[in-house]
Design a protein around this motif. Sequence first.
Motif, PDB file in Angstrom:
ATOM      1  N   LYS A 190       0.819  -1.212   0.000  1.00 18.90           N
ATOM      2  CA  LYS A 190       0.000   0.000   0.000  1.00 18.90           C
ATOM      3  C   LYS A 190       0.855   1.266   0.000  1.00 18.90           C
ATOM      4  O   LYS A 190       0.606   2.194  -0.783  1.00 18.90           O
ATOM      5  CB  LYS A 190      -0.921   0.006   1.223  1.00 18.90           C
ATOM      6  N   VAL A 191       1.869   1.328   0.850  1.00 21.35           N
ATOM      7  CA  VAL A 191       2.703   2.528   0.945  1.00 21.35           C
ATOM      8  C   VAL A 191       3.432   2.761  -0.365  1.00 21.35           C
ATOM      9  O   VAL A 191       3.472   3.885  -0.882  1.00 21.35           O
ATOM     10  CB  VAL A 191       3.704   2.397   2.109  1.00 21.35           C
ATOM     11  N   GLU A 192       4.018   1.701  -0.940  1.00 15.53           N
ATOM     12  CA  GLU A 192       4.735   1.829  -2.204  1.00 15.53           C
ATOM     13  C   GLU A 192       3.770   2.181  -3.332  1.00 15.53           C
ATOM     14  O   GLU A 192       4.085   2.993  -4.205  1.00 15.53           O
ATOM     15  CB  GLU A 192       5.454   0.515  -2.525  1.00 15.53           C
ATOM     16  N   ARG A 193       2.596   1.582  -3.318  1.00 13.40           N
ATOM     17  CA  ARG A 193       1.598   1.862  -4.351  1.00 13.40           C
ATOM     18  C   ARG A 193       1.174   3.323  -4.315  1.00 13.40           C
ATOM     19  O   ARG A 193       1.037   3.972  -5.366  1.00 13.40           O
ATOM     20  CB  ARG A 193       0.388   0.947  -4.150  1.00 13.40           C
ATOM     21  N   GLU A 194       0.942   3.859  -3.130  1.00  8.91           N
ATOM     22  CA  GLU A 194       0.534   5.256  -3.017  1.00  8.91           C
ATOM     23  C   GLU A 194       1.671   6.198  -3.406  1.00  8.91           C
ATOM     24  O   GLU A 194       1.431   7.255  -4.002  1.00  8.91           O
ATOM     25  CB  GLU A 194       0.066   5.531  -1.584  1.00  8.91           C
ATOM     26  N   ARG A 195       2.912   5.820  -3.074  1.00  2.00           N
ATOM     27  CA  ARG A 195       4.060   6.649  -3.452  1.00  2.00           C
ATOM     28  C   ARG A 195       4.211   6.694  -4.967  1.00  2.00           C
ATOM     29  O   ARG A 195       4.403   7.767  -5.554  1.00  2.00           O
ATOM     30  CB  ARG A 195       5.334   6.088  -2.814  1.00  2.00           C
ATOM     31  N   LEU A 196       4.105   5.535  -5.616  1.00  2.79           N
ATOM     32  CA  LEU A 196       4.199   5.496  -7.068  1.00  2.79           C
ATOM     33  C   LEU A 196       3.032   6.220  -7.717  1.00  2.79           C
ATOM     34  O   LEU A 196       3.187   6.832  -8.781  1.00  2.79           O
ATOM     35  CB  LEU A 196       4.240   4.045  -7.549  1.00  2.79           C
ATOM     36  N   GLY A 197       1.872   6.176  -7.069  1.00  3.00           N
ATOM     37  CA  GLY A 197       0.705   6.857  -7.607  1.00  3.00           C
ATOM     38  C   GLY A 197       0.918   8.356  -7.738  1.00  3.00           C
ATOM     39  O   GLY A 197       0.438   8.982  -8.697  1.00  3.00           O
ATOM     40  N   ILE A 198       1.639   8.930  -6.785  1.00  4.03           N
ATOM     41  CA  ILE A 198       1.926  10.374  -6.843  1.00  4.03           C
ATOM     42  C   ILE A 198       2.766  10.700  -8.078  1.00  4.03           C
ATOM     43  O   ILE A 198       2.492  11.659  -8.811  1.00  4.03           O
ATOM     44  CB  ILE A 198       2.647  10.821  -5.554  1.00  4.03           C
ATOM     45  N   PHE A 199       3.807   9.879  -8.326  1.00  7.28           N
ATOM     46  CA  PHE A 199       4.656  10.112  -9.501  1.00  7.28           C
ATOM     47  C   PHE A 199       3.874   9.909 -10.794  1.00  7.28           C
ATOM     48  O   PHE A 199       4.087  10.622 -11.780  1.00  7.28           O
ATOM     49  CB  PHE A 199       5.871   9.179  -9.460  1.00  7.28           C
ATOM     50  N   VAL A 200       2.967   8.935 -10.812  1.00 11.73           N
ATOM     51  CA  VAL A 200       2.147   8.706 -12.000  1.00 11.73           C
ATOM     52  C   VAL A 200       1.270   9.923 -12.280  1.00 11.73           C
ATOM     53  O   VAL A 200       1.147  10.365 -13.430  1.00 11.73           O
ATOM     54  CB  VAL A 200       1.289   7.444 -11.832  1.00 11.73           C
ATOM     55  N   LEU A 201       0.661  10.481 -11.235  1.00 11.60           N
ATOM     56  CA  LEU A 201      -0.186  11.659 -11.424  1.00 11.60           C
ATOM     57  C   LEU A 201       0.621  12.862 -11.895  1.00 11.60           C
ATOM     58  O   LEU A 201       0.152  13.654 -12.733  1.00 11.60           O
ATOM     59  CB  LEU A 201      -0.910  11.978 -10.108  1.00 11.60           C
ATOM     60  N   ILE A 202       1.840  13.014 -11.368  1.00  9.54           N
ATOM     61  CA  ILE A 202       2.705  14.112 -11.818  1.00  9.54           C
ATOM     62  C   ILE A 202       3.053  13.935 -13.291  1.00  9.54           C
ATOM     63  O   ILE A 202       3.024  14.889 -14.084  1.00  9.54           O
ATOM     64  CB  ILE A 202       3.983  14.175 -10.956  1.00  9.54           C
ATOM     65  N   PHE A 203       3.375  12.692 -13.673  1.00  8.13           N
ATOM     66  CA  PHE A 203       3.690  12.410 -15.083  1.00  8.13           C
ATOM     67  C   PHE A 203       2.496  12.718 -15.981  1.00  8.13           C
ATOM     68  O   PHE A 203       2.641  13.320 -17.052  1.00  8.13           O
ATOM     69  CB  PHE A 203       4.104  10.941 -15.244  1.00  8.13           C
ATOM     70  N   VAL A 204       1.311  12.289 -15.557  1.00  8.09           N
ATOM     71  CA  VAL A 204       0.108  12.529 -16.352  1.00  8.09           C
ATOM     72  C   VAL A 204      -0.133  14.024 -16.513  1.00  8.09           C
ATOM     73  O   VAL A 204      -0.513  14.505 -17.601  1.00  8.09           O
ATOM     74  CB  VAL A 204      -1.108  11.845 -15.709  1.00  8.09           C
ATOM     75  N   ALA A 205       0.082  14.797 -15.425  1.00  9.87           N
ATOM     76  CA  ALA A 205      -0.128  16.245 -15.493  1.00  9.87           C
ATOM     77  C   ALA A 205       0.845  16.899 -16.474  1.00  9.87           C
ATOM     78  O   ALA A 205       0.452  17.753 -17.283  1.00  9.87           O
ATOM     79  CB  ALA A 205       0.033  16.848 -14.102  1.00  9.87           C
ATOM     80  N   ILE A 206       2.116  16.483 -16.413  1.00 10.87           N
ATOM     81  CA  ILE A 206       3.110  17.053 -17.336  1.00 10.87           C
ATOM     82  C   ILE A 206       2.811  16.634 -18.770  1.00 10.87           C
ATOM     83  O   ILE A 206       2.869  17.443 -19.710  1.00 10.87           O
ATOM     84  CB  ILE A 206       4.527  16.611 -16.922  1.00 10.87           C
ATOM     85  N   PHE A 207       2.469  15.363 -18.941  1.00  7.01           N
ATOM     86  CA  PHE A 207       2.145  14.863 -20.284  1.00  7.01           C
ATOM     87  C   PHE A 207       0.942  15.594 -20.862  1.00  7.01           C
ATOM     88  O   PHE A 207       0.892  15.868 -22.066  1.00  7.01           O
ATOM     89  CB  PHE A 207       1.866  13.361 -20.206  1.00  7.01           C
ATOM     90  N   PHE A 208      -0.032  15.923 -20.021  1.00  2.00           N
ATOM     91  CA  PHE A 208      -1.232  16.625 -20.491  1.00  2.00           C
ATOM     92  C   PHE A 208      -0.867  17.981 -21.083  1.00  2.00           C
ATOM     93  O   PHE A 208      -1.440  18.401 -22.102  1.00  2.00           O
ATOM     94  CB  PHE A 208      -2.207  16.813 -19.334  1.00  2.00           C
ATOM     95  N   VAL A 209       0.093  18.676 -20.444  1.00  2.00           N
ATOM     96  CA  VAL A 209       0.491  19.993 -20.958  1.00  2.00           C
ATOM     97  C   VAL A 209       1.056  19.861 -22.367  1.00  2.00           C
ATOM     98  O   VAL A 209       0.665  20.599 -23.288  1.00  2.00           O
ATOM     99  CB  VAL A 209       1.525  20.634 -20.015  1.00  2.00           C
ATOM    100  N   PHE A 210       1.986  18.911 -22.550  1.00  2.00           N
ATOM    101  CA  PHE A 210       2.578  18.724 -23.875  1.00  2.00           C
ATOM    102  C   PHE A 210       1.548  18.217 -24.881  1.00  2.00           C
ATOM    103  O   PHE A 210       1.554  18.616 -26.057  1.00  2.00           O
ATOM    104  CB  PHE A 210       3.751  17.744 -23.789  1.00  2.00           C
ATOM    105  N   ALA A 211       0.646  17.340 -24.447  1.00  2.00           N
ATOM    106  CA  ALA A 211      -0.394  16.841 -25.342  1.00  2.00           C
ATOM    107  C   ALA A 211      -1.321  17.966 -25.776  1.00  2.00           C
ATOM    108  O   ALA A 211      -1.740  18.030 -26.948  1.00  2.00           O
ATOM    109  CB  ALA A 211      -1.182  15.733 -24.649  1.00  2.00           C
ATOM    110  N   TYR A 212      -1.646  18.857 -24.844  1.00  2.00           N
ATOM    111  CA  TYR A 212      -2.515  19.988 -25.175  1.00  2.00           C
ATOM    112  C   TYR A 212      -1.849  20.926 -26.175  1.00  2.00           C
ATOM    113  O   TYR A 212      -2.473  21.350 -27.157  1.00  2.00           O
ATOM    114  CB  TYR A 212      -2.864  20.749 -23.903  1.00  2.00           C
ATOM    115  N   LEU A 213      -0.563  21.223 -25.941  1.00  2.00           N
ATOM    116  CA  LEU A 213       0.151  22.117 -26.855  1.00  2.00           C
ATOM    117  C   LEU A 213       0.283  21.490 -28.239  1.00  2.00           C
ATOM    118  O   LEU A 213       0.139  22.173 -29.259  1.00  2.00           O
ATOM    119  CB  LEU A 213       1.533  22.442 -26.286  1.00  2.00           C
TER     120      LEU A 213
END
Length: 251
Positions: free
Chosen positions: A218-241
């Motif tokens: 659970k702890v590792e899953r939640e930690r990785l989840g934060i990085f996944v959300l950060i990646f998705v947010a950054i990817f969204f910016v480039f995808a939008y542009l």
Amino acid sequence: MRKLIFGLFIAFLPVLGLAAGAGVPLDHIETDHTDKASLQRGAAMFTNYCMGCHSMEYARYKRVAEDLEIPVELYEENLIFTGAQIGELMKNSMNKDMAADWFGAPPPDLTLESRLRGESWVYSYLRGFYKDDSRPLGVNNVVFDKVGMPHVLVDLQGLCAVEPNIGKKASVEPLSGNINHSSACPEYATEGSMTGAEFDRAMYDLTNFMSYMADPIKVERERLGIFVLIFVAIFFVFAYLLNREYWKDVH
């Protein structure tokens, strides 16, 4: 197809846990898998009071020792009583047929119990035993009526003479100043070695350990989840542009 059905069953275990505790008053808790001290105390409590009857056969001693930061030698010396090796599954030696004769049904494996029932259900159940002379073992449980399990923690908690105050919030009487429901057990038939607050803390540690066993990543899953959300947010910016640039040429 079988793998798909099994995957869906695991995914819906938390929902089933809510259904299992539906209509039953519970004391709600939030577990913390980063609290190693609590998990270590819970592991000791489970080994000494639960593992004589219940197994956790989907987990291995070595994984638990590593996750809870317990030296392997110390774990083997103090928390393995069956002669098993540190790399083996956490099974016990109780004969299931004999257990069924004693208790009416063999004690269940508890590896996934907190996911099936819910953490608050487990915590409330452990504190919910009370004296009932009409039952074969002399006890009942306010959360699990007509329970077939003996009160194995009676030396610690004592035996509650009446139904415990489970799911009832503490309140102060305005005139007298008395605190209602400050303890799970309002009246004891026999005293235990722990105070009410000490026993509540011990049962929190035990529930916390069982919660970890049901979801050790659970702890590792939640930690990785934060990085996944950060990646998705950054990817969204480039995808939008990129999308804006593409449609600009189309029009």
